[in-house]
Write a protein that holds these residues in place. Structure first.
Motif, short mmCIF file in Angstrom:
data_model
loop_
_atom_site.label_atom_id
_atom_site.label_comp_id
_atom_site.label_asym_id
_atom_site.label_seq_id
_atom_site.Cartn_x
_atom_site.Cartn_y
_atom_site.Cartn_z
N LEU A 1 0.82 -1.23 -0.12
CA LEU A 1 -0.15 -0.15 -0.08
C LEU A 1 0.85 1.19 -0.12
CD1 LEU A 1 -2.82 1.23 -0.08
CD2 LEU A 1 -2.83 1.01 2.66
N LYS A 2 1.90 1.24 0.81
CA LYS A 2 2.67 2.36 0.63
C LYS A 2 3.62 2.46 -0.48
CE LYS A 2 4.42 1.96 5.37
NZ LYS A 2 5.74 1.73 6.39
N ARG A 3 3.85 1.49 -1.38
CA ARG A 3 4.43 1.64 -2.71
C ARG A 3 3.23 2.30 -3.48
NH1 ARG A 3 6.21 -2.83 -2.70
NH2 ARG A 3 8.33 -2.35 -2.61
N LYS A 4 2.16 1.64 -3.46
CA LYS A 4 0.91 2.20 -4.27
C LYS A 4 0.82 3.71 -4.29
CE LYS A 4 -3.15 2.13 -6.55
NZ LYS A 4 -3.24 1.70 -8.11
N LEU A 5 0.73 3.96 -2.61
CA LEU A 5 0.43 5.70 -2.68
C LEU A 5 1.80 6.41 -3.23
CD1 LEU A 5 -0.95 5.53 1.15
CD2 LEU A 5 -2.18 5.71 -1.29
N ALA A 6 2.98 5.94 -3.24
CA ALA A 6 3.87 6.48 -3.55
C ALA A 6 4.15 6.55 -5.04
CB ALA A 6 5.24 5.86 -3.08
N MET A 7 3.58 5.65 -5.65
CA MET A 7 3.60 5.43 -7.39
C MET A 7 1.99 6.41 -7.59
SD MET A 7 4.67 1.45 -7.69
CE MET A 7 4.35 1.49 -9.67
N ASP A 8 1.18 6.76 -6.87
CA ASP A 8 -0.02 7.17 -7.52
C ASP A 8 0.01 8.69 -7.89
OD1 ASP A 8 -2.93 6.44 -7.58
OD2 ASP A 8 -2.83 8.71 -6.66
N PHE A 9 -0.75 9.17 -8.90
CA PHE A 9 -0.88 10.63 -9.46
C PHE A 9 -2.11 10.32 -10.15
CE2 PHE A 9 1.39 7.92 -12.83
CZ PHE A 9 0.71 8.45 -13.82
N ASP A 10 -2.40 11.67 -10.28
CA ASP A 10 -3.79 11.88 -10.86
C ASP A 10 -3.63 11.83 -12.26
OD1 ASP A 10 -6.32 12.96 -11.88
OD2 ASP A 10 -6.49 14.60 -10.63
N ARG A 11 -4.11 10.56 -12.97
CA ARG A 11 -3.96 10.43 -14.42
C ARG A 11 -4.67 11.41 -15.17
NH1 ARG A 11 -2.20 6.26 -11.66
NH2 ARG A 11 -0.80 4.61 -12.45
N GLU A 12 -5.83 11.66 -14.89
CA GLU A 12 -6.75 12.52 -15.68
C GLU A 12 -6.22 13.75 -15.79
OE1 GLU A 12 -9.21 11.49 -17.49
OE2 GLU A 12 -8.79 9.43 -16.84
N PHE A 13 -5.64 14.26 -14.71
CA PHE A 13 -5.19 15.62 -14.71
C PHE A 13 -3.91 15.79 -15.77
CE2 PHE A 13 -2.62 19.24 -12.79
CZ PHE A 13 -3.68 20.27 -12.61
N ASN B 1 -9.61 25.19 -15.34
CA ASN B 1 -10.94 24.27 -15.73
C ASN B 1 -10.79 23.08 -15.28
OD1 ASN B 1 -12.56 26.44 -17.56
ND2 ASN B 1 -10.37 26.86 -18.19
N THR B 2 -9.72 22.63 -14.78
CA THR B 2 -9.66 21.28 -14.36
C THR B 2 -9.31 20.85 -12.88
OG1 THR B 2 -8.83 20.68 -16.73
CG2 THR B 2 -8.55 18.81 -15.12
N GLU B 3 -9.88 20.12 -12.27
CA GLU B 3 -9.62 19.99 -10.69
C GLU B 3 -8.58 18.87 -10.71
OE1 GLU B 3 -12.23 18.73 -6.70
OE2 GLU B 3 -13.13 18.36 -8.63
N ARG B 4 -7.63 19.14 -9.94
CA ARG B 4 -6.62 18.22 -9.65
C ARG B 4 -6.92 17.57 -8.29
NH1 ARG B 4 0.02 19.34 -8.96
NH2 ARG B 4 0.43 17.00 -8.50
N VAL B 5 -7.19 16.14 -8.38
CA VAL B 5 -7.66 15.34 -7.03
C VAL B 5 -6.48 14.72 -6.43
CG1 VAL B 5 -9.08 13.67 -6.35
CG2 VAL B 5 -9.88 14.97 -8.29
N GLY B 6 -6.40 15.07 -5.13
CA GLY B 6 -5.46 14.45 -4.33
C GLY B 6 -5.53 12.75 -4.30
N THR B 7 -4.36 12.19 -3.87
CA THR B 7 -4.20 10.67 -3.77
C THR B 7 -5.45 9.98 -2.64
OG1 THR B 7 -2.13 10.79 -4.48
CG2 THR B 7 -2.93 8.81 -3.19
N ALA B 8 -5.57 10.74 -1.45
CA ALA B 8 -6.22 10.19 -0.51
C ALA B 8 -7.84 10.53 -0.69
CB ALA B 8 -6.01 11.03 0.95
N ARG B 9 -8.09 11.63 -1.34
CA ARG B 9 -9.50 11.82 -1.71
C ARG B 9 -9.91 10.80 -3.01
NH1 ARG B 9 -11.57 17.42 -4.32
NH2 ARG B 9 -13.70 16.70 -5.03
N ARG B 10 -8.96 10.75 -3.83
CA ARG B 10 -9.36 9.82 -4.93
C ARG B 10 -9.59 8.44 -4.56
NH1 ARG B 10 -5.80 11.26 -7.62
NH2 ARG B 10 -3.94 10.05 -7.27
N ILE B 11 -8.54 7.69 -3.50
CA ILE B 11 -8.76 6.54 -3.15
C ILE B 11 -10.21 6.07 -2.21
CG2 ILE B 11 -7.85 4.86 -1.59
CD1 ILE B 11 -5.09 5.72 -2.26
#
Length: 435
Positions: free
Chosen positions: A152-164, A219-229
């Motif tokens: 899970l730590k690795r998942k969070l470290a590798m995560d980013f907002d792909r749509e952004f 015009n685009t909202e950037r969603v943080g990792t915690a909120r997105r999960i």
């Protein structure tokens, strides 16, 4: 409350009224005790018992005799004047008996000691709780919770907002190289290969959607990792082989508290009765105390004049010789006898006592080096001089001077019974502080 309850209550009163432990050590009759049982006198206690009422003897007009019959003044059988053996039953209430363990506990309380012996010899190894971790093991012991957390730590470290990031690929004039540079500046863990693949998926008509980065961000909202999960959940957690850990039981070693106590006593001609009594009054409680503190206690008794020899406990305190004095002979024998008790497995105490008279130069040239060479929890010397220091009684002072900075050597001075408890405290508190 029945008679049995009364007896128990009176026994408790007797225990409360037994001789004070310090007073017993200093002035009591230690000879009534055994090595494994300490008998402390009870000062005042009377147990209840049935007694024949002397008033119930009959009276006028009672009995078979007629008035005027002669009275037989001779004692009759059964009157208590027959020959017989003396009674052998002792009064159980005369002494309070305690084992060495209880004696040690009470002496700790009285003297304010806190000696906690350490076990040395390993007698058993057992498996404890599964608290230790290794990198390999059977699947049943895999620490899955730890594995999941690492993934899970690795998942969070590798995560980013792909749509952004995909929206950034739609900025006019930006291509994969520019977006990769921008994303890295924003600390997004995105790879160039992913950006190239995502850019190819953007319809050609949308690659100029935004005129600038500012317009895109407005015009685009950037969603943080915690909120997105929380919103989307996690589809998968990336586990890796190097994250696997397996639990195995901690090995618990049970150690036996073994002790060997070497008691050394000067039996030369100068050691008269009062000096011998002071040695006994000091060493006997020390033996009881250490026996009560350890699981297994062995005692070695060495007597010496100019030469040394091993004796039994019963001989140790009473033996007397007419020879001279060479204390080092006792330490030489002690070193030899202690070879049977390896320092790695046994706690050791070496206690010596005498009137501090020794042959010329023996203390400095031989005794002190031998004391330094014999590993022990504690070396102690007790000087017994009822009339004060003799002119040539210098051994204790020399030992004290030689080991002034040592924390495993104690020297005590006993000129009378009143000094015994203080001497015992000096010896045991030195061991207490050295732990």
């Amino acid at each position: 409350m029945g008679l049995r309850d009364d007896l128990e209550r009176y026994r408790e009163v007797g225990e409360d009224r037994r001789q004070d432990l310090s007073e017993f050590i200093q002035y009591g009759d230690l000879g009534q005790s055994r090595p494994d049982s300490v008998r402390v006198p009870i000062k005042i206690v009377d147990l209840p018992e049935f007694a024949y009422d002397q008033r119930d003897q009959g009276g006028v007009g009672q009995g078979d005799a007629e008035e005027g019959d002669p009275v037989d003044a001779e004692p009759q059988p059964g009157d208590g004047d027959e020959d017989g053996d003396p009674g052998e039953e002792g009064g159980e209430h005369e002494y309070y008996e305690m084992d060495p363990e209880e004696f040690a506990q009470e002496l700790d309380e009285q003297l304010g000691l806190d000696l906690e012996p350490k076990g040395k010899k390993v007698i058993e190894e057992t498996e404890g709780d599964f608290t230790d971790i290794t990198r390999s093991g059977p699947t049943s012991t895999l620490d899955f919770e730890r594995l999941f957390k690492q993934g899970l730590k690795r998942k969070l470290a590798m995560d980013f907002d792909r749509e952004f990031v995909r929206e950034a690929l739609k900025i006019d004039g930006w291509g994969p190289a520019k977006v990769f540079e921008w994303a890295r500046g924003e600390n997004m863990p995105v790879s160039r290969a992913w950006i190239d693949e995502a850019y190819d998926e953007v319809p050609s008509g949308e690659k100029t959607k935004w005129s600038s980065l500012d317009e895109m961000e407005a015009n685009t909202e950037r969603v943080g990792t915690a909120r997105r999960i929380r919103r989307e959940g996690i589809d998968q957690v990336p586990f890796r082989r190097e994250d696997e850990r397996y639990r195995y039981p901690e090995i618990v070693e049970e150690r036996e508290k073994n002790v060997v106590v070497v008691n050394i006593r000067d039996v030369s001609g100068s050691m008269r009765q009062k000096k011998r009594e002071l040695v006994e009054r000091t060493f006997t409680p020390l033996d009881w105390y250490l026996q009560g503190k350890y699981d297994n206690a062995e005692f070695v008794y060495i007597a010496h004049d100019a030469d040394a020899w091993e004796v039994e406990r019963d001989e140790f305190f009473g033996i007397r010789s007419g020879g001279g004095t060479r204390i080092s002979s006792a330490y030489e024998l002690a070193a030899e006898l202690l070879e049977e008790y390896p320092w790695s497995e046994w706690n050791r105490y070496v206690f010596a006592a005498g009137d501090s008279e020794n042959s010329s130069n023996d203390t400095g040239e031989h005794v002190v080096p031998l004391m330094e060479q014999i590993p022990a929890n504690l070396h102690a010397y007790v000087e017994t001089q009822p009339s004060g220091n003799a002119i040539n009684a210098t051994h204790a002072e020399e030992v004290e001077r030689s080991f002034r900075d040592a924390d495993d050597v104690a020297v005590a001075y006993v000129s009378g019974p009143g000094d015994v408890v203080d001497a015992i405290y000096d010896i045991l508190s030195t061991e207490d502080e050295s732990q």
